[in-house]
Design an enzyme around this catalytic site. Structure first.
Site, PDB file in Angstrom:
ATOM      1  N   ASN A  52       0.843  -1.190   0.000  1.00  0.00           N
ATOM      2  CA  ASN A  52       0.000   0.000   0.000  1.00  0.00           C
ATOM      3  C   ASN A  52       0.882   1.245   0.000  1.00  0.00           C
ATOM      4  O   ASN A  52       2.106   1.144   0.052  1.00  0.00           O
ATOM      5  CB  ASN A  52      -0.978  -0.006   1.187  1.00  0.00           C
ATOM      6  CG  ASN A  52      -0.260  -0.021   2.516  1.00  0.00           C
ATOM      7  OD1 ASN A  52       0.408   0.933   2.879  1.00  0.00           O
ATOM      8  ND2 ASN A  52      -0.391  -1.120   3.252  1.00  0.00           N
ATOM      9  N   ILE A 102      -3.525  -6.641  14.637  1.00  0.00           N
ATOM     10  CA  ILE A 102      -2.528  -6.475  15.703  1.00  0.00           C
ATOM     11  C   ILE A 102      -3.072  -5.558  16.800  1.00  0.00           C
ATOM     12  O   ILE A 102      -2.987  -5.854  17.991  1.00  0.00           O
ATOM     13  CB  ILE A 102      -1.210  -5.904  15.124  1.00  0.00           C
ATOM     14  CG1 ILE A 102      -0.721  -6.764  13.967  1.00  0.00           C
ATOM     15  CG2 ILE A 102      -0.145  -5.790  16.210  1.00  0.00           C
ATOM     16  CD1 ILE A 102       0.406  -6.155  13.146  1.00  0.00           C
TER      17      ILE A 102
HETATM   18  N1  CTP Z   1      -4.265  -2.489  12.312  1.00  0.00           N
HETATM   19  C1  CTP Z   1      -3.514  -3.482  12.865  1.00  0.00           C
HETATM   20  N2  CTP Z   1      -3.496  -4.726  12.321  1.00  0.00           N
HETATM   21  C2  CTP Z   1      -4.230  -5.006  11.234  1.00  0.00           C
HETATM   22  C3  CTP Z   1      -4.995  -3.995  10.642  1.00  0.00           C
HETATM   23  C4  CTP Z   1      -4.990  -2.742  11.207  1.00  0.00           C
HETATM   24  O1  CTP Z   1      -2.840  -3.229  13.865  1.00  0.00           O
HETATM   25  N3  CTP Z   1      -4.187  -6.220  10.717  1.00  0.00           N
HETATM   26  C5  CTP Z   1      -4.309  -1.154  12.935  1.00  0.00           C
HETATM   27  C6  CTP Z   1      -3.695  -0.058  12.117  1.00  0.00           C
HETATM   28  O2  CTP Z   1      -2.328   0.126  12.430  1.00  0.00           O
HETATM   29  C7  CTP Z   1      -4.534   1.146  12.501  1.00  0.00           C
HETATM   30  C8  CTP Z   1      -5.899   0.546  12.706  1.00  0.00           C
HETATM   31  O3  CTP Z   1      -5.670  -0.792  13.057  1.00  0.00           O
HETATM   32  O4  CTP Z   1      -4.130   1.705  13.738  1.00  0.00           O
HETATM   33  C9  CTP Z   1      -6.707   0.601  11.473  1.00  0.00           C
HETATM   34  O5  CTP Z   1      -7.828  -0.158  11.680  1.00  0.00           O
HETATM   35  P1  CTP Z   1      -8.543  -0.951  10.516  1.00  0.00           P
HETATM   36  O6  CTP Z   1      -9.837  -1.365  11.072  1.00  0.00           O
HETATM   37  O7  CTP Z   1      -7.729  -2.018   9.925  1.00  0.00           O
HETATM   38  O8  CTP Z   1      -8.634   0.188   9.516  1.00  0.00           O
HETATM   39  P2  CTP Z   1      -8.848   0.013   8.055  1.00  0.00           P
HETATM   40  O9  CTP Z   1      -7.820  -0.884   7.426  1.00  0.00           O
HETATM   41  O10 CTP Z   1      -8.960   1.384   7.567  1.00  0.00           O
HETATM   42  O11 CTP Z   1     -10.210  -0.806   8.194  1.00  0.00           O
HETATM   43  P3  CTP Z   1     -11.305  -0.970   7.115  1.00  0.00           P
HETATM   44  O12 CTP Z   1     -10.545  -1.406   5.941  1.00  0.00           O
HETATM   45  O13 CTP Z   1     -12.184  -2.007   7.684  1.00  0.00           O
HETATM   46  O14 CTP Z   1     -11.899   0.388   7.035  1.00  0.00           O
END
Ligand code: CTP
Length: 409
Positions: free
Chosen positions: A217, A314
């Site tokens: 990304n 995480i």
């Molecule tokens: N995060 C994480 N581990 C993941 C995914 C996200 O720690 N596997 C953390 C990111 O570092 C950030 C937050 O969660 O602090 C983002 O949340 P997330 O729900 O994953 O956001 P998006 O990816 O924007 O979710 P969505 O795609 O559902 O909108």
């Protein structure tokens, strides 16, 4: 003089029967490589002889604030600067009350006000004095200011009663000061986060499709790196766990490079115990290829379908840890920013979430500027578009503010 961080300990002894254990405590701290300067209150000297402590510490014991001879050597302000740590063991109810109020009516309380080093207390008192609302109020105030409190233990007391109020054993106190038990000690001596450990994730992750390709990304790591530096500048021992980024590592205590979400999750889980704050700025891939190809995928077929499986969240896993750190998440949203961020704050059980709009051209991924709306249960603050380094500074101040408020309960 040793240069080991945390090796210059001012040991304050206040007047309780547990003061006799301070002799063994000094011996153990010195065996551990620390230099120990003992400071006793007037009452402490009624329980244990200053001469004994001088012998075990190898330094004259300091007792009086207005002592012309001692002040002519290292005066109390120099002493306060000299210390990496102010440990008070035992800390009586009266001493805790004086510290909570910020009184400076003797040498020890004056040093506590004058030093910027972390303050650690090992309380010892009768269990009724410990559970008295007055003592508990003082305790709450001290904890809210970032004071670390070790114990007390429960059990038989010198007064013949049973209950919470026994000072921890010297070996337990020394163990609690060790870097494994207190990762935050590796930070700076000063600042609102001195003695605190921060774990922060940053950058993108790469999820391999085959040995040469990956799903990635646009995250540059800029916001996370700037925030890691800002939190380190506030005294914290910062561990930055970063996905692939072109940026140079900021000045932090520990820098760990990872590639995939699974590696990032493992690196976080290995280090999270004992950490005080977890800040998740990384743009972690939510999915990874179920079975990355062992060799390079050839363009033989007209279409290609790749099965993806979920990566661990995480942030949610850290937030769910019992007794886990204060958690700060980030949310990148293209629409209904606050609504989605509020939902994430609740769903993941976070203490704070910083939300930014992406895909609009102004701010967000891979840009120098950003704007944020920060939400926490019962509060909100908006930061207008500004350079990420400036934003990181302001956000770090807000994190400190909310974190300290959380300690106050
Ligand atoms: N995060 C994480 N581990 C993941 C995914 C996200 O720690 N596997 C953390 C990111 O570092 C950030 C937050 O969660 O602090 C983002 O949340 P997330 O729900 O994953 O956001 P998006 O990816 O924007 O979710 P969505 O795609 O559902 O909108």
């Amino acid at each position: 003089m040793s240069d080991k961080p945390g090796s210059r300990i001012l040991l304050g002894i206040s007047g309780g029967i547990a003061a006799y254990k301070a002799v063994e405590l000094v011996r153990r701290l010195r065996a551990d490589g620390a230099e120990v300067q003992v400071v006793m209150t007037r009452a402490a000297a009624a329980f244990v002889a200053p001469l004994t402590l001088q012998a075990v510490s190898g330094r004259p014991v300091r007792q009086a604030l207005l002592d012309p001879q001692a002040e002519a050597g290292m005066d109390h302000i120099e002493l306060a600067r000299w210390a990496d740590l102010l440990l008070v063991a035992p800390a009586t109810a009266h001493l805790m009350a004086r510290l909570a109020l910020g009184l400076a009516d003797d040498l020890l309380t004056t040093l506590a006000l004058a030093t910027e080093a972390p303050l650690v207390l090992a309380p010892a008192m009768n269990h009724r004095m410990w559970t008295n609302p007055a003592t508990q109020e003082h305790l709450a105030r001290l904890v809210a200011r970032g004071v670390r409190v070790l114990g007390p233990a429960s059990g038989a007391q010198a007064c013949g009663e049973e209950g919470p109020g026994r000072m921890l054993e010297p070996a337990e106190i020394v163990a609690a000061l060790a870097p494994e038990a207190w990762p935050g000690r590796a930070g700076h001596r000063t600042g609102p986060l001195a003695g605190r450990c921060v774990l922060i994730t940053a950058g993108p992750t790469r999820e391999p499709l085959d040995p040469v390709r990956f799903i990635g990304n646009r995250s540059s790591g800029r916001m996370g790196y700037a925030l890691a530096a800002a939190l380190a500048a506030r005294g914290a021992a910062v561990t930055l766990i970063s996905g692939p980024s072109a940026l140079a590592p900021p000045p932090v205590a520990d820098f760990v490079r990872v590639e995939t979400a699974l590696e990032m999750a493992a690196a976080v889980m290995e280090r999270v115990a004992g950490c005080d704050l977890f800040v998740a700025t990384a743009a972690v891939a939510d999915y990874r290829p179920a079975a990355p190809a062992a060799g390079k995928i050839k363009k033989a077929a007209a279409a290609l379908t790749i099965e993806l499986v979920r990566n661990p969240d995480i942030l949610a896993e850290v937030a769910a840890l019992p007794g886990g750190p204060f958690t700060v998440g980030f949310a990148a949203e293209t629409e209904r920013l606050e609504e989605h961020a509020t939902a994430k704050l609740r769903a993941k059980g976070l203490d704070m979430i910083a939300a930014n709009r992406v895909g609009t051209g102004a701010g967000g991924f891979d840009t120098d500027d950003n704007a944020l709306v920060v939400l926490w249960p019962g509060g909100r603050r908006a930061f207008p578009l500004m350079p990420k380094t400036l934003l990181a500074d302001q956000l770090a101040d807000l994190i400190v503010e909310r974190y300290l408020a959380s300690l106050a309960g």
